[in-house]
Design a protein around this motif. Structure first.
Motif, PDB file in Angstrom:
ATOM      1  N   ARG A  20       6.065 -13.387   6.766  1.00 44.30           N
ATOM      2  CA  ARG A  20       5.244 -13.472   5.620  1.00 44.30           C
ATOM      3  C   ARG A  20       3.818 -13.552   5.808  1.00 44.30           C
ATOM      4  O   ARG A  20       2.835 -13.923   5.063  1.00 44.30           O
ATOM      5  N   PHE A  21       3.200 -13.531   6.958  1.00 46.72           N
ATOM      6  CA  PHE A  21       1.853 -13.626   7.469  1.00 46.72           C
ATOM      7  C   PHE A  21       1.326 -12.464   8.063  1.00 46.72           C
ATOM      8  O   PHE A  21       2.055 -11.632   8.702  1.00 46.72           O
ATOM      9  N   LEU A  42       9.021 -14.499  -5.406  1.00 50.17           N
ATOM     10  CA  LEU A  42       9.281 -15.783  -5.547  1.00 50.17           C
ATOM     11  C   LEU A  42       8.081 -16.682  -5.002  1.00 50.17           C
ATOM     12  O   LEU A  42       7.621 -17.276  -5.698  1.00 50.17           O
ATOM     13  N   GLU A  43       7.511 -16.265  -3.945  1.00 45.43           N
ATOM     14  CA  GLU A  43       6.485 -16.784  -3.298  1.00 45.43           C
ATOM     15  C   GLU A  43       5.205 -16.540  -3.948  1.00 45.43           C
ATOM     16  O   GLU A  43       4.453 -17.367  -4.119  1.00 45.43           O
ATOM     17  N   GLY A  87       0.080 -22.221  -8.765  1.00 40.79           N
ATOM     18  CA  GLY A  87      -0.848 -23.363  -8.020  1.00 40.79           C
ATOM     19  C   GLY A  87      -0.414 -23.879  -6.834  1.00 40.79           C
ATOM     20  O   GLY A  87      -0.751 -24.737  -6.274  1.00 40.79           O
ATOM     21  N   ALA A  88       0.556 -23.286  -6.251  1.00 42.68           N
ATOM     22  CA  ALA A  88       1.032 -23.935  -4.984  1.00 42.68           C
ATOM     23  C   ALA A  88       0.371 -23.414  -3.755  1.00 42.68           C
ATOM     24  O   ALA A  88      -0.177 -22.247  -3.651  1.00 42.68           O
ATOM     25  N   SER A  89       0.227 -24.187  -2.695  1.00 43.03           N
ATOM     26  CA  SER A  89      -0.325 -23.447  -1.531  1.00 43.03           C
ATOM     27  C   SER A  89       0.428 -22.937  -0.722  1.00 43.03           C
ATOM     28  O   SER A  89       1.731 -22.897  -1.135  1.00 43.03           O
ATOM     29  N   ARG A  90       0.443 -22.196   0.405  1.00 43.67           N
ATOM     30  CA  ARG A  90       1.214 -21.373   1.133  1.00 43.67           C
ATOM     31  C   ARG A  90       2.550 -22.484   1.489  1.00 43.67           C
ATOM     32  O   ARG A  90       3.671 -21.915   1.331  1.00 43.67           O
ATOM     33  N   TYR A 138      -5.129 -17.651   5.554  1.00 45.58           N
ATOM     34  CA  TYR A 138      -3.655 -17.270   5.693  1.00 45.58           C
ATOM     35  C   TYR A 138      -3.537 -16.914   7.133  1.00 45.58           C
ATOM     36  O   TYR A 138      -2.237 -17.520   7.754  1.00 45.58           O
ATOM     37  N   ALA A 139      -4.326 -15.994   7.571  1.00 45.93           N
ATOM     38  CA  ALA A 139      -3.815 -15.686   9.066  1.00 45.93           C
ATOM     39  C   ALA A 139      -3.875 -16.887   9.957  1.00 45.93           C
ATOM     40  O   ALA A 139      -3.067 -17.045  10.789  1.00 45.93           O
ATOM     41  N   ARG A 140      -4.862 -17.539   9.840  1.00 44.66           N
ATOM     42  CA  ARG A 140      -4.802 -19.096  10.662  1.00 44.66           C
ATOM     43  C   ARG A 140      -3.553 -19.834  10.521  1.00 44.66           C
ATOM     44  O   ARG A 140      -3.119 -20.248  11.414  1.00 44.66           O
TER      45      ARG A 140
END
Lengths: 382, 273, 297
Positions: free
Chosen positions: B93-94, B164-165, B172-175, C13-15
């Motif tokens: 996912r990144f 979903l993510e 409002g959620a962070s990763r 995000y990458a970090r």
């Protein structure tokens, strides 16, 4: 309530361009549809607005603030997904309350807010259920409820109705319009369904190949398509698009294609002659009398109207629509009259721009049509 | 109907033939020693006895080996599944430079034979003064368990809908918040499955245990039970079969209660890619 | 055009992504990459295991091993073992999957029983089979004698070619469930309509198998064969515990050779060279498998 602005926004993956230098200004409180075939960049545009995709260049503003560097949660938006994206392990109530929880709304205040939305969407009896125990329509409502529970600046809707059956879709269309009227919030709605876009939007942004084709109110998009792509995309059945030659003789413009020649109303000065494309909506072809010979190729009765496909002597096919009850049989010869005053004219090529000004009104000006001599002979019924 | 009966008889006789050695293991483990050498052999024991189990638990190092195996496999599983869950989330996912090469490296090491790594690992662990410890085995087991778990979890992670993510982020959620609130609950069956596989893999490992540990205090079941075979002057088959049954207990438990997780892991493992 | 600059959010995000994978990468480097590189480096030395004293010999180890008959014998054994056990696993596995795909009584119990050998420890499997194979009191010799197939008890593990056949059979028994499960999963996704259409076209059961089932299984079979070939080739536990490579070196495969060279002959440099060569041979299969996986992923 906030306006949304895309400034030269571009999204590319390596050499593949998803969205090309998009400029789009959405007014506060407006309902705007992003319309186009699949792969046109509409969903990418919406996801960039949401902060789920990142523009390669350009600027996105919500309510006058640049949001490029803001996380989705900081943009004050709510989104309804095509898949609904309900959290499967949470109940309906927990699903709707989740955005509140994440924004630090105290537990005690969440209940009434969820209850208000549940009442608005008639979800009350379902609050304790898990998403998998709901029908498609119910899931859709929960997804909507999760977006409505807060009071975000902008609502983003990604094909929210595409997984519903036709009847429910019609019902939800009306409900969404009503919702927009009541809330007065800015809504950006992605769809590939022109009926949805035409019936719900204040303005429609039509995209193709990542490029914005036209951004205008529904009626304008229909009556005055900016280019050949829009002309062919909007309207069912599609506009007849005929490739041919445009020539000016003695101050009069004439369009010719095999089996068809049409004298057109005055065109703006400086219009180039040569190859061009003539567009005729099906409703702008009259059947039964007129200067052109044709033969019925196909008849489709839908009940409230009849779609007729006729073939001209040169092999060209035109689609028209008439009131039901006109007894036509395939193979039958008949005369037709295209309404030249309502004709659209585009430059040659798949996305040729519009050349003529739109017709003044909906009335049917008398067409001046002449039949090429050769075609008239060839088309003589034997 | 007759055809169905015939087919079932045929199919079940094959199934039972495949399972026969396991049946024989259990039967042998409850036969008295003298009955083993009777001719013709008895299919079901005339007298059922648990004396071998008693001997095993009371008079051999079996319990020490068992304890070592439990500690070893549990620790390995926790470490590996923890690392692999975060790693799989990152890989799936990144977006960052080198992500593709990393995925390639994971797949490569997933296929790498242990014997290639064993000599340098042996030297490394000896020089760190860790030889003959359970810790040395945990480190060594990571070499095959981590790529395995990563590969499995990567495939499970890919099965969690991305929407979903996205929805959680918009809400409002962070990763990491979205990971905890939404992804982790969806991934749980995959994590259980991966943990189960990792545990079984560690439980059954033999080569590293053979090379890295030669003291009874740290020896796991695999090498421990084999040492009982080798050190015995007179091979006590009943005792060995009892040990085999005992050694398979965690597996039987997994089969009884968690079979769906086992089959799930199979699909995600090598075959689907 | 200016070079596209990632947004702050994208970089953040990458970090985070790098941070999440960092522990895994560290562990990978420490316990896999570093040993892997060392293995290649060690193969250029002559090292005596008990003292760990070494001296640089360059490519001498490789020259020596290629000239040594033992290497070639082990490679040959390795290939016989791999091809033999793999073939049986595939044939038996596909057949069993087809049987289990049918409407069998107590199907899930049958499936568990079939699956068990795969999950059971190799140590357990070997102990049980050694007991079954036991020349004096083993149940197998008893069966064979009773049925009159043999007149005299057979030594299954101590003579050739019995030892090779035995380990191949035990290998097939232990690992065919993998094929069963994988094929079964694929069988369940073949649309029933295909079979109905074939039945309407007059295809019998045999024709249906060759015209529908087999082509549908092709993809998954290729993957299974590649994967199992890799895993069978590097098998150590089963062969080492069954025969120890014996009689003499008749069932000694490359992994056993590496182990023996390092910890019995005490030549770690030479053992590393064996291991590196073995990996090079496997690399061919691994690359094919990785390519396939990437194409489809």
């Amino acid at each position: 309530m906030a306006d949304v602005e895309f400034r030269k926004v571009r999204k590319a993956w390596g050499k593949v361009v998803g969205v090309a230098d998009l400029d789009l200004s959405i007014r506060a409180g407006e309902f705007v549809s992003l319309l186009g075939p699949s792969g046109c960049g509409k969903t990418t545009t919406l996801r960039m607005l949401a902060g789920l995709e990142f523009p390669t260049s350009g600027e996105i503003r919500i309510g006058g603030r640049t949001v490029n560097d803001l996380a989705p949660g900081q943009r004050d938006i709510a989104m309804v997904f095509q898949s609904y994206a309900l959290y499967p392990h949470m109940t309906v109530e927990e699903n709707i309350a989740y955005p509140l929880k994440k924004r630090g709304v105290p537990r005690g205040e969440r209940g009434p807010m969820v209850a208000r939305v549940a009442e608005m969407l008639q979800l009350g009896p379902l609050l304790g259920r898990k998403p998998r125990e709901l029908s498609g329509g119910q899931q859709q409502r929960v997804a909507l409820g999760r977006a409505l529970v807060r009071d975000p600046k902008v609502f983003l809707l990604d094909e929210p109705l595409s997984n519903l059956d036709a009847k429910l879709r019609g019902h939800m269309r009306a409900e969404l319009v009503e919702l927009h009227r009541r809330l007065g919030r800015t809504m950006v709605y992605v769809t590939h369904d022109q009926l949805e876009a035409m019936t719900m939007s204040d303005r429609i942004a039509i995209l193709e190949g990542g490029v914005l084709q036209q951004f205008a109110p529904p009626q304008e998009v229909y009556r005055e398509p900016a280019n050949r792509f829009v002309a062919g995309f909007i309207g069912t059945p599609s506009m007849n698009l005929i490739d041919g030659q445009l020539a000016q003789t003695g101050g009069r413009w004439r369009f010719e294609a095999p089996g068809l020649a049409l004298e057109l109303p005055a065109l703006p000065p400086g219009t180039p002659g040569g190859e061009a494309c003539l567009g005729l909506r099906p409703e702008h072809i009259a059947f039964g009398s007129g200067p052109l010979e044709a033969r019925v190729a196909l008849v489709e009765e839908t009940g409230h109207e009849t779609i007729v496909v006729v073939e001209l002597p040169g092999g060209l096919r035109l689609t028209g629509r008439t009131a039901p009850g006109m007894a036509l049989r395939p193979g039958e010869a008949l005369r037709i009259a295209p309404d030249a005053a309502q004709a659209h004219l585009f430059a040659a090529g798949p996305s040729g721009r519009r050349l003529n000004a739109p017709a003044a009104g909906p009335g049917r000006a008398a067409a001046s049509v002449s039949v090429p001599a050769s075609a008239a002979h060839a088309g003589e019924p034997s | 109907m007759a055809r169905r009966v015939l087919f079932n008889l045929f199919a079940w006789s094959i199934v039972l033939a495949v399972a026969f050695p396991l049946f024989w293991m259990i039967v042998t483990s409850v036969k008295p020693q003298f009955e083993l050498f009777r001719r013709p052999p008895t299919f079901l024991p005339d007298t059922v006895t648990f004396e071998h189990y008693r001997t095993l638990l009371a008079r051999t190092n079996f319990m020490i080996y068992f304890r070592n195996s439990v500690i070893l496999s549990t620790v390995t599983t926790f470490v590996v599944v923890f690392l692999a869950t975060l790693g799989a989330y990152s890989l799936v996912r990144f977006r960052y430079r080198g992500r593709e090469s990393l995925a390639f490296l994971v797949l490569f090491t997933y296929l790498l034979p242990s014997v290639v790594l064993i000599i340098p690992l042996y030297l490394m662990l000896v020089s760190l003064g860790l030889s003959n410890t359970i810790l040395s085995l945990v480190i060594a087991y990571t070499t095959f368990a981590l790529p395995y778990a990563l590969w499995l979890l990567r495939s499970f992670m890919a099965g969690v809908p991305e929407d979903l993510e996205s929805a959680a982020l918009v809400d409002g959620a962070s990763r990491l918040g979205a990971f905890r609130d939404v992804i982790l609950p969806q991934l749980l069956p995959g994590i259980i499955s991966t943990a189960l596989f990792t545990f079984i893999l560690s439980w059954n490992e033999y080569l590293y245990a053979l090379v890295l540990v030669n003291s009874d205090g740290a020896r796991p079941l695999t090498t421990g039970v084999m040492s009982m075979l080798i050190s015995a002057f007179n091979i006590e088959w009943s005792l060995l079969m009892a040990a085999s049954v005992m050694m398979s207990v965690p597996l039987i438990v997994a089969f009884a209660f968690l079979q769906s997780y086992l089959t799930r892991g199979f699909g995600a493992g090598g075959v689907k890619g | 055009m200016p070079a596209p600059r990632p947004t702050a959010l994208e970089r953040q995000y990458a970090r985070l992504g790098v941070l999440l994978i960092a522990p895994t990468v560290l562990v990978f480097c420490a316990v896999i990459v570093y040993p892997l590189v060392s293995a290649i480096y060690l193969s250029l030395f002559q090292i005596f295991t008990p003292t760990l004293q070494g001296s640089w010999v360059g490519l001498d180890n490789y020259r020596a091993l290629l000239a040594r008959g033992e290497f070639w014998t082990s490679l040959q054994n390795n290939l016989i073992w791999t091809v033999g056990t793999l073939t049986l696993q595939i044939l038996f596995g596909v057949a069993m999957a087809l049987v289990l795909h049918q409407n069998l009584w107590f199907r899930s119990l049958a499936r568990s029983l079939i699956l068990f050998p795969y999950f059971v420890s190799t140590v357990v499997a070997v102990l049980v089979w050694k007991w079954v194979f036991n020349d004096l009191y083993g149940i197998l010799n008893h069966f064979m004698l009773t049925l009159g197939i043999i007149d005299w008890p057979i030594d299954y593990l101590g003579t050739m070619p019995n030892a090779m056949i035995s380990i191949i059979l035990v290998g097939a028994w232990k690992y065919f469930p993998f094929v069963v499960i994988a094929v079964l999963a694929r069988l369940q996704t073949i649309p029933e309509a295909l079979y109905e259409a074939a039945r309407i076209d007059g295809a019998g059961p045999v024709a249906r198998f060759f015209d529908i089932t087999l082509p549908q299984l092709r993809e998954v079979l290729v993957v299974i064969i590649l994967l199992r070939a890799i895993w069978d080739f590097k098998e150590f536990d089963l062969i080492y515990l069954m025969t120890g490579g014996g009689p003499v070196i008749a069932t000694q495969t490359l992994p056993l050779l590496v182990y023996k060279e390092a910890f019995a002959v005490n030549q770690m440099g030479m053992a590393s060279a064996y291991a590196v060569v073995m990996m090079a041979i496997m690399l061919a299969f691994m690359i094919v498998y990785i390519r396939r996986t990437r194409e489809r992923g």
